[in-house]
Design a protein around this motif. Structure first.
Motif, PDB file in Angstrom:
ATOM      1  N   SER A 358      58.860  19.497  22.969  1.00  0.00           N
ATOM      2  CA  SER A 358      57.470  19.108  23.147  1.00  0.00           C
ATOM      3  C   SER A 358      56.623  19.585  21.973  1.00  0.00           C
ATOM      4  N   PRO A 359      55.721  18.734  21.469  1.00  0.00           N
ATOM      5  CA  PRO A 359      54.882  19.140  20.333  1.00  0.00           C
ATOM      6  C   PRO A 359      53.716  20.038  20.726  1.00  0.00           C
ATOM      7  N   ILE A 536      60.649  11.841  27.312  1.00  0.00           N
ATOM      8  CA  ILE A 536      60.873  12.954  26.383  1.00  0.00           C
ATOM      9  C   ILE A 536      62.073  12.674  25.487  1.00  0.00           C
ATOM     10  N   TRP A 540      60.455  12.629  21.916  1.00  0.00           N
ATOM     11  CA  TRP A 540      60.344  14.023  21.471  1.00  0.00           C
ATOM     12  C   TRP A 540      61.706  14.604  21.106  1.00  0.00           C
TER      13      TRP A 540
END
Length: 628
Positions: A358-359, A536, A540
């Motif tokens: 996750s950013p 995700i 991501w």
């Protein structure tokens, strides 16, 4: 805040002091200022853990206690109590329900979770509403879990429908060396239970003969009511009023369900105490039945002292040392083994596999239009991309279904489940529904200045950051066209309710829900938690530098210290320890700005609790009004 140059100056001063004292064999751990307010009856309270028995250390290092640490803590406190010469002190560990639904360890039925819970020395367990959602879960715990507690799994107002009998025991007697406690276990008047259970109204149960018989015929010094309901729920007073018809003895309520820290005086000889959620808190409350009597000069707060203990290993160790200054270690062999077993179970279930990276931190409580809102990510990106690519569809979900923040960095399967633990099938429940009628069904009032379009997620209940219902639209903007007719999608939990509501306001017959299938694999159903995993994985992916970082494996348990270092090694060890504490303090103070403390509880007395976090003292106000 301590600056770096000040820290190094302090470090040099302390190192000089250590060197000067190195020849003194009487050096010892400084006495802690944090001690438990011991009484005759002493309760350690866990509630609404929701399978977070691994704690939060991977993402929130200040909450690094798991159930192995709790077991160690309880065992060491029991050893202290057993070592006392006088038989005037009892210690009880109680769990007030909702052990289900929260992390990947909780499945339906909970065949992986309950063997781990059985390792805990609970003296009493109460039933929570999350144990009652599923027929298979009830059948499983009835056969495989409740019998292990020898009559101390309490279900005062919850019955098994096929037999009409209580799922567990309606009450029990806790018998210690210094106390005899009549103990009940109530659940609030919960309508959403599974079909194989019955939840009786509390108002009716307190008039039943078994309840009256327990109060009049059993021998006891004091009463404990485990009540899975808000700290000031009106039903608490209903139970207390029924008890007061028979006795004026001290009555302690252990409450829960609402995920807050709370303490409320009920009368001069009774209080209500709620101790957090998700293993963020260990509650402690004590009282002396002989002192806690009607007419006593002591105030209720003095009769029933309490603490909210942050689940931090340093804090637990400090409490142990304040209790018995010969104890400087938290872990026991049994506690370490339980920690190992928890991690092994996670690994065997595939919960430690990487999904992506996750950013950012996406917050559950942030307003939907914020770019770092968890609900914003879900409603504006994930749902439209996966479910609403065809125009004319709208997705509706209650904002109680997401449960925890999504942290930045490596995301494991268990992290995704912690965000969205109810992996529900998604259904199409209505067609050709006018937008205005949909809003009416959801009790959302259209502002006069809408001009043909509305952002329903901006219409918030008073005092709330999130709407009651989150609505996603095809355009990925959150805009609902008031002149448009929509097909309505929702997860299973809300399907029947919304289907009937829409039918009532439109005046058209409800349709049979239609399962939504995966676009790339029509053999599979679209499900809520899977939506997160798929998104995700697609968006991501971890960079190479992130994949190298060793942040997947859970931390190894702290080794048990059986011997002190030789005298000649003590100055070096102490010096290194001081440096680590000071650097840790700097990092910790910096990190703590990312977290918010509890908010005050509406309609309940706020309680400040002094806790020590390493070398820093913090004040926390009780309560956090979060989704359940």
């Amino acid at each position: 805040m301590i600056q770096l140059n000040e820290m190094f100056a302090i470090t040099l001063l302390l190192l000089t002091s250590v060197a000067a004292a190195s020849k003194d064999d009487s050096s010892h751990v400084p006495e802690s200022g944090f001690a438990l307010p011991w009484g005759t009856v002493n309760l350690l309270v866990l509630t609404d853990v929701h399978s977070w028995i691994t704690g939060h250390e991977r993402h929130e290092s200040n909450m690094n206690v798991d159930y192995g640490d709790v077991l160690s803590f309880v065992q060491r406190l029991h050893r202290f109590v057993d070592s006392q010469q006088q038989d005037d002190m009892d210690l009880y560990l109680v769990m007030n329900g909702d052990f289900m639904d929260g992390t990947g360890l909780s499945t339906r039925p909970p065949k992986y979770l309950t063997p781990l819970l059985k390792q805990m020395p609970f003296d009493v367990i109460n039933l929570g509403n999350h144990e009652l959602y599923d027929n298979a879960t009830i059948d499983f715990i009835l056969d495989e879990f409740i019998p292990d507690w020898n009559g101390h799994y309490l279900t005062s107002n919850s019955l098994y429908e096929p037999t009409g009998e209580a799922l567990g025991n309606q009450y029990c007697i806790l018998k210690g060396r210094a106390s005899t406690i009549l103990t009940f276990g109530f659940l609030f008047n919960f309508p959403g239970h599974s079909k194989n259970t019955i939840v009786e109204n509390v108002e009716d149960v307190v008039r039943q003969s078994w309840f009256q018989h327990a109060l009049t015929n059993e021998k006891y010094d004091t009463i404990l009511v485990m009540a899975h309901m808000h700290v000031t729920d009106p039903l608490v007073q209903v139970i207390l009023d029924a008890i007061r018809q028979h006795t004026d003895c001290s009555v302690a309520f252990v409450t829960g369900h609402t995920h807050l820290r709370g303490y409320e005086v009920l009368d001069e000889n009774s209080v209500s105490f709620e101790a957090g959620r998700f293993l963020d808190t260990i509650g402690f409350m004590s009282w002396n039945p002989a002192d806690a009597a009607i007419g006593s000069p002591l105030s209720p707060e003095e009769k029933f002292p309490h603490l909210f203990i942050d689940t931090n290993r340093d804090i637990l160790t400090e409490i142990l040392h304040a209790t018995d200054n010969t104890t400087n270690t938290l872990q026991t062999m049994e506690g370490v083994r339980l920690t190992d077993k928890i991690h092994t179970t996670q690994d065997e279930m595939g919960l430690l596999e990487t999904v992506g990276c996750s950013p950012h931190v996406y917050s559950l409580s942030t307003p939907i239009d914020d770019k770092l809102s968890l609900w914003g990510l879900y409603i504006h990106q994930i749902i439209p991309e996966r479910l609403l690519q065809v125009p004319g569809k709208v997705y509706v979900e209650g904002t109680g279904s997401l449960r925890y923040d999504l942290m930045n960095g490596k995301i494991l399967v268990d992290d995704v489940i912690s965000v969205c633990p109810f992996n529900q099938t998604i259904y199409e429940i209505a067609v050709d529904v006018p937008a205005t009628k949909l809003l009416e069904a959801l009790d959302i009032k259209v502002p006069p200045s809408s001009y043909g379009a509305i952002k329903p997620n901006k219409i918030l209940p008073e005092g709330k950051q999130l709407p009651t219902w989150a609505i996603a639209t095809t355009l990925n903007t959150g805009i609902l066209d008031l002149d448009q007719h929509y097909r309505v999608l929702t997860p299973l939990y809300y399907a029947d309710y919304l289907k009937e509501r829409i039918a009532n306001v439109t005046g058209t017959p409800a349709i049979d829900p239609i399962t939504v299938r995966k676009a790339n694999n029509p053999q599979l159903n679209e499900m809520t938690t899977d939506l997160w995993k798929d998104y995700i994985k697609a968006h991501w992916k971890c960079k190479k530098s992130e994949s190298i970082l060793d942040i997947i494996d859970p931390p190894a348990p702290v080794p048990i210290q059986s011997n002190e270092p030789p005298p000649q090694e003590k100055p070096i060890v102490v010096a290194v320890f001081i440096v680590m504490i000071l650097l840790g303090l700097w990092a910790y103070q910096k990190r703590m700005t990312q977290y918010h403390s509890y908010q005050s509880i509406p309609n309940a007395k706020a309680t400040e609790t002094l806790v020590r976090r390493s070398s820093q003292v913090s004040l926390f106000a009780s309560g956090a009004d979060l989704q359940l």
